[in-house]
Design a protein around this motif. Sequence first.
Motif, PDB file in Angstrom:
ATOM      1  N   TRP A 276      32.819  54.309  39.336  1.00 52.08           N
ATOM      2  CA  TRP A 276      33.105  53.437  38.284  1.00 52.08           C
ATOM      3  C   TRP A 276      34.821  53.857  37.440  1.00 52.08           C
ATOM      4  O   TRP A 276      35.199  52.783  36.842  1.00 52.08           O
ATOM      5  N   LEU A 277      35.115  55.008  37.368  1.00 44.18           N
ATOM      6  CA  LEU A 277      35.918  54.694  36.966  1.00 44.18           C
ATOM      7  C   LEU A 277      37.440  54.271  37.535  1.00 44.18           C
ATOM      8  O   LEU A 277      38.661  53.240  36.986  1.00 44.18           O
TER       9      LEU A 277
ATOM     10  N   VAL B 184      40.130  45.560  36.926  1.00 41.29           N
ATOM     11  CA  VAL B 184      39.755  45.074  36.302  1.00 41.29           C
ATOM     12  C   VAL B 184      40.378  45.722  35.422  1.00 41.29           C
ATOM     13  O   VAL B 184      41.722  44.185  34.938  1.00 41.29           O
ATOM     14  N   ALA B 185      41.195  46.574  34.988  1.00 39.80           N
ATOM     15  CA  ALA B 185      41.966  46.504  33.627  1.00 39.80           C
ATOM     16  C   ALA B 185      43.451  46.359  33.938  1.00 39.80           C
ATOM     17  O   ALA B 185      44.218  45.373  33.365  1.00 39.80           O
ATOM     18  N   ALA B 186      43.494  46.479  35.486  1.00 46.96           N
ATOM     19  CA  ALA B 186      44.928  46.216  36.161  1.00 46.96           C
ATOM     20  C   ALA B 186      44.976  44.592  36.115  1.00 46.96           C
ATOM     21  O   ALA B 186      46.692  43.962  35.681  1.00 46.96           O
TER      22      ALA B 186
ATOM     23  N   LYS C 117      42.782  38.041  27.634  1.00 46.36           N
ATOM     24  CA  LYS C 117      42.842  38.420  26.073  1.00 46.36           C
ATOM     25  C   LYS C 117      41.519  37.651  25.343  1.00 46.36           C
ATOM     26  O   LYS C 117      40.879  36.376  25.987  1.00 46.36           O
ATOM     27  N   PRO C 118      41.297  38.609  24.671  1.00 46.91           N
ATOM     28  CA  PRO C 118      40.165  38.179  23.933  1.00 46.91           C
ATOM     29  C   PRO C 118      39.777  36.637  22.382  1.00 46.91           C
ATOM     30  O   PRO C 118      41.272  36.987  22.405  1.00 46.91           O
ATOM     31  N   ARG C 119      39.479  36.201  22.444  1.00 52.43           N
ATOM     32  CA  ARG C 119      39.680  34.815  21.772  1.00 52.43           C
ATOM     33  C   ARG C 119      40.045  35.329  19.903  1.00 52.43           C
ATOM     34  O   ARG C 119      39.697  36.890  19.646  1.00 52.43           O
ATOM     35  N   GLY C 120      40.796  34.968  19.505  1.00 49.36           N
ATOM     36  CA  GLY C 120      41.441  35.221  17.960  1.00 49.36           C
ATOM     37  C   GLY C 120      42.421  36.382  18.044  1.00 49.36           C
ATOM     38  O   GLY C 120      42.973  36.484  16.737  1.00 49.36           O
TER      39      GLY C 120
END
Length: 59
Positions: free
Chosen positions: A6-7, A13-15, A23-26
């Motif tokens: 899982w790590l 996914v982070a890379a 990026k998230p909205r806002g």
Amino acid sequence: MSWLAWLGIAVVVAAIAAVTGIKPRGTRPVAHTRMMGVGRVALLLIAVIFAYMAFRARG
């Protein structure tokens, strides 16, 4: 699956998110800034170092 799997998935996914600039909205855009460029170079350098270490450990 173990916690290590899982790590590993979370790291991949982070890379991918870091390299593509997702990026998230806002939030403030950083995809085409100098800081993001340096971050991509650092990520590439770390990946090359780990690939070299894995190649040397196999031999």
